[in-house]
Design a protein around this motif. Structure first.
Motif: not given
Length: 119
Positions: A24-25, A41-42, A46-47, A82-85
């Motif tokens: 997802v990143t 989302a990036i 990373i987190v 995933t949600g932000i993406l």
């Protein structure tokens, strides 16, 4: 037992969600070319990768409780990413539906002209 002796690896399986976090990143990174909404989302990806990476390390140190907590955090951050993406993708599709590809290309050309005139 000696206090300096290393602990045996913790038994049990704790999912690390590393592959999901990485996928997802990377998708968010490629999506940033289309939508600036994927920049968060990036960061969250990373987190998620950091927490996912901690799981195996903590298991090898014998800390099952901390490994489970890191796994839980990795899963949460992977879901957030995933949600932000998904939201960024839907926004981009809706935006392209209203603006159209021609309007999008015009905006890109205007942006290029602004960058060229600034330099």
């Amino acid at each position: 037992m000696n206090a300096t002796a290393p602990l045996p690896p913790a038994s049990g399986t704790v999912p690390n969600y590393l592959i999901w976090s990485i996928v997802v990143t990377v998708l968010a990174f490629f999506m940033c070319c289309v939508s600036c909404l994927s920049f968060p989302a990036i960061a969250t990806g990373i987190v998620a990768i950091v927490f996912a990476n901690k799981v195996n390390t903590l298991l090898n140190q014998g800390d099952l409780v901390a490994a489970r907590q890191a796994s839980k955090n990795a899963k949460i951050w992977a879901w957030v990413t995933t949600g932000i993406l998904i939201a960024a993708t839907l926004f981009s599709i809706i935006w392209l539906a209203f603006v159209g590809v021609d309007g999008y290309m015009e905006q890109i050309q205007q942006f290029q002209q602004q960058v060229e005139s600034a330099s």
